[in-house]
Write an enzyme that holds these catalytic residues in place. Sequence first.
Site, PDB file in Angstrom:
ATOM      1  N   SER A  50       2.196  15.096  -3.482  1.00 48.91           N
ATOM      2  CA  SER A  50       1.534  15.757  -2.360  1.00 48.91           C
ATOM      3  C   SER A  50       2.369  15.499  -1.128  1.00 48.91           C
ATOM      4  O   SER A  50       3.189  14.578  -1.107  1.00 48.91           O
ATOM      5  CB  SER A  50       0.132  15.152  -2.179  1.00 48.91           C
ATOM      6  OG  SER A  50      -0.446  15.554  -0.948  1.00 48.91           O
ATOM      7  N   TYR A  81      -5.915   8.137  -1.539  1.00 45.56           N
ATOM      8  CA  TYR A  81      -5.141   9.303  -1.990  1.00 45.56           C
ATOM      9  C   TYR A  81      -3.676   9.145  -1.596  1.00 45.56           C
ATOM     10  O   TYR A  81      -2.772   9.349  -2.417  1.00 45.56           O
ATOM     11  CB  TYR A  81      -5.740  10.567  -1.368  1.00 45.56           C
ATOM     12  CG  TYR A  81      -5.119  11.853  -1.855  1.00 45.56           C
ATOM     13  CD1 TYR A  81      -5.411  12.364  -3.108  1.00 45.56           C
ATOM     14  CD2 TYR A  81      -4.247  12.580  -1.043  1.00 45.56           C
ATOM     15  CE1 TYR A  81      -4.852  13.550  -3.563  1.00 45.56           C
ATOM     16  CE2 TYR A  81      -3.679  13.768  -1.476  1.00 45.56           C
ATOM     17  CZ  TYR A  81      -3.989  14.242  -2.734  1.00 45.56           C
ATOM     18  OH  TYR A  81      -3.422  15.422  -3.182  1.00 45.56           O
TER      19      TYR A  81
END
Length: 301
Positions: free
Chosen positions: A149, A162
């Site tokens: 990401s 995350y």
Amino acid sequence: MITNFKGKTAVLTGAGSGFGLECARMGARLGMNLVLVDVQQDALDQASAEMQATGAQVASFRLDVSSADQMQAMSQSVFERFGAPHFVFNNAGVGSGGLIWENSVKDWEWVLGVNLWGVIHGVRLFTPMMLEAAATDPSWQGHIVNTASMAGLLNPPNMGVYNVSKHAVVSLSETLYQDLRLVSDQVGASVLCPYFVPTGISQSHRNRPAGLDAEKPTRSQLIGQAMTDKAVGSGKVTAAEVAQKVFDAMATDQFYIFSHPKALGNVQSRMECIVQQANPMDPFAERPEIGRDLKMALRAG
């Protein structure tokens, strides 16, 4: 690098939605054998039926990618049916928000289990198979793509678990690339670093295992969820466009795959802070109103 996909085998985790599903669709169009892996049975069934309707050879596995035993059994089944896969897409992922000290042990276990251990298992199980296939056939080509990401290159606040998981995937992938280069010219690696793309990840808590039930969400987690829902839902780049970038990267042996290259200015700013030994930059410099609203929401009584 893979220059011809026809008749090759792809293993795709998180294949029931988002990037996994779109890469499966593209693989089907290119004549690949497809191994679809997902934790959500209905989504997996739907994806399998769609791919079989194209005439593709399909094997589907409902499993939890964080489980070493389940991933081991799947990899063995794949090898017995198709041999070593040519394209491994370690893509399954879940989202998480909240102030980093408010995440429970269960939160950490779930997010790191899927986002990091899922990739670890995919790499450790399939890479040896791929290298063995390459060693016995000079024309054999393979490629591993891990989904990280932009949060693996930046550290947006209020989504620490995350961020940690995705930074680890970037590090794992860069090391994998370098390690593969030491031993083979036939197996490549890439890391996918998408920004906000509508994929369903913001609703990934729907697949949280029952044994990892969270406590009642904190204020920061609810705020984080709302912000992620809005950002992901308003994304202009589609999962199908990202899937095309993945296949293009495999064909050209491109390591970094970005859905939003314009966001790299933020990565550059972060790296400059590190090199200059400056404190971390303001993550909301370009959108100060978002930072202001977040701070107000978190500090409200």
